[in-house]
Design an enzyme around this catalytic site. Sequence first.
Site, PDB file in Angstrom:
ATOM      1  CE1 TYR A  32       1.108  -0.380   4.621  1.00 41.63           C
ATOM      2  CE2 TYR A  32       0.180   2.000   4.361  1.00 41.63           C
ATOM      3  CZ  TYR A  32       0.938   0.942   5.042  1.00 41.63           C
ATOM      4  OH  TYR A  32       1.392   1.157   6.075  1.00 41.63           O
ATOM      5  NE  ARG A  51       7.035   4.394   0.391  1.00 41.70           N
ATOM      6  CZ  ARG A  51       6.746   5.217   1.366  1.00 41.70           C
ATOM      7  NH1 ARG A  51       7.760   5.720   2.245  1.00 41.70           N
ATOM      8  NH2 ARG A  51       5.385   5.670   1.803  1.00 41.70           N
ATOM      9  NE  ARG A  99      -5.448 -19.664   4.522  1.00 41.38           N
ATOM     10  CZ  ARG A  99      -4.825 -20.522   5.070  1.00 41.38           C
ATOM     11  NH1 ARG A  99      -4.586 -21.791   4.527  1.00 41.38           N
ATOM     12  NH2 ARG A  99      -3.952 -20.272   5.859  1.00 41.38           N
ATOM     13  CG  HIS A 101       0.614 -20.738   2.927  1.00 37.25           C
ATOM     14  ND1 HIS A 101      -0.516 -21.345   3.021  1.00 37.25           N
ATOM     15  CD2 HIS A 101       0.944 -19.990   4.010  1.00 37.25           C
ATOM     16  CE1 HIS A 101      -0.762 -21.314   4.407  1.00 37.25           C
ATOM     17  NE2 HIS A 101       0.124 -20.382   4.959  1.00 37.25           N
ATOM     18  CD  GLU A 178      10.078   1.953  10.280  1.00 39.13           C
ATOM     19  OE1 GLU A 178       9.823   2.696   9.650  1.00 39.13           O
ATOM     20  OE2 GLU A 178       9.787   0.701   9.825  1.00 39.13           O
ATOM     21  CG  LEU A 202       8.161   2.614   4.408  1.00 43.36           C
ATOM     22  CD1 LEU A 202       8.211   1.671   3.534  1.00 43.36           C
ATOM     23  CD2 LEU A 202       7.195   3.364   4.761  1.00 43.36           C
TER      24      LEU A 202
HETATM   25  N1  PDD Z   1       2.752   5.354   7.305  1.00 42.02           N
HETATM   26  N2  PDD Z   1       7.736   3.965   8.886  1.00 42.02           N
HETATM   27  C1  PDD Z   1       6.661   3.153   8.591  1.00 42.02           C
HETATM   28  C2  PDD Z   1       6.550   1.915   9.267  1.00 42.02           C
HETATM   29  C3  PDD Z   1       5.306   3.877   8.299  1.00 42.02           C
HETATM   30  O1  PDD Z   1       4.270   3.097   8.405  1.00 42.02           O
HETATM   31  C4  PDD Z   1       5.438   5.130   7.618  1.00 42.02           C
HETATM   32  C5  PDD Z   1       4.253   5.906   7.270  1.00 42.02           C
HETATM   33  C6  PDD Z   1       6.486   5.606   7.617  1.00 42.02           C
HETATM   34  C7  PDD Z   1       6.814   7.199   7.122  1.00 42.02           C
HETATM   35  O2  PDD Z   1       6.705   7.108   5.646  1.00 42.02           O
HETATM   36  P1  PDD Z   1       6.086   7.997   4.737  1.00 42.02           P
HETATM   37  O3  PDD Z   1       7.063   9.520   4.979  1.00 42.02           O
HETATM   38  O4  PDD Z   1       6.576   7.843   3.472  1.00 42.02           O
HETATM   39  O5  PDD Z   1       4.745   8.445   5.083  1.00 42.02           O
HETATM   40  C8  PDD Z   1       7.649   4.978   8.369  1.00 42.02           C
HETATM   41  C9  PDD Z   1       1.760   5.698   6.663  1.00 42.02           C
HETATM   42  C10 PDD Z   1       1.626   7.176   6.695  1.00 42.02           C
HETATM   43  C11 PDD Z   1       0.599   4.649   7.103  1.00 42.02           C
HETATM   44  O6  PDD Z   1       0.797   3.783   7.343  1.00 42.02           O
HETATM   45  O7  PDD Z   1      -0.412   5.244   7.168  1.00 42.02           O
END
Ligand code: PDD
Length: 282
Positions: A32, A51, A99, A101, A178, A202
């Site tokens: 997503y 991405r 279903r 895997h 993170e 991420l």
């Molecule tokens: N999440 N790390 C994680 C685990 C995240 O889920 C997100 C963003 C980020 C920051 O990425 P970006 O700057 O590209 O939004 C880092 C989004 C906003 C979400 O899951 O809704």
Amino acid sequence: MTKVFINGEFLEQEEAKVSYEDRGYVFGDGIYEYIRAYEGKLFTVKEHFERFLRSANEIGLDLNYTVDELIELVRKLLDVNGVKNGGIYIQATRGAAPREHSFPTPPVKPVLMAFTKSYDRPFEDLEKGIYAVTTEDIRWLRCDIKSLNLLGNVLAKEFAVKYNASEAIQHRGETVTEGASSNVYAIKDGKVYTHPVNNFILNGITRKVIKWISEDKNIPFIEETFTVDFLKNADEVIISSTSAEVMPVVKIDGEDVGNGNVGDVTRQLQDGFNEYIKTHSL
Ligand code: PDD
């Protein structure tokens, strides 16, 4: 009523249904993106869809869409829903199949779905800062893929909520990785430290913007791992994401960060971010 995009169609919410066999539903087998709209324009949308296609490629999902086609699609959805300020969620799954895997053979059509939500920027939190807690990072080892499998993130965020915090800052052993849904930065002696881009985090688009701003403003941007102890002794801490932007963290595990106020480097990065909104939205 706001419309939902599913595989080429703009549907009313109650018509927007997918199969019980959808692999996103059964296995979390999909990816997503979450994109921000400011004043009807899409922010850093090209980076988001690059991405998205990278994530698809990493899980062997053939989407058959170009970045430009995806941009057109979400632009149309924004227009249809009359969204000026808000977010666009878009996901792709490996489709619906009995279903099993392993991947369906022959492949089935992926399911691409997107919806929008109107909301304003989080001005109050950006001004005052938020509280965070720390928690062990229990996620898988491919956190660079923006996968639908978010159970580790969901549990971390729920842990934060339980302690009246807005974000959970995760660490693998002593190393800060993170947030549950954000990237994390420790600012010490005017330098910004953040985890390097690899499989443990991420590669955030907002992180990328913060790196650009740091370069513009000659703020050292150091992509090295640091410890929980370093984080807690930082002068300033921020988290970043598409929805949280450049968000100050003023308390971690109940203790003030620095003097407990939002710091000067954070304010410089926020000012820079406001400029980037103007120049990088289309
Ligand atoms: N999440 N790390 C994680 C685990 C995240 O889920 C997100 C963003 C980020 C920051 O990425 P970006 O700057 O590209 O939004 C880092 C989004 C906003 C979400 O899951 O809704």
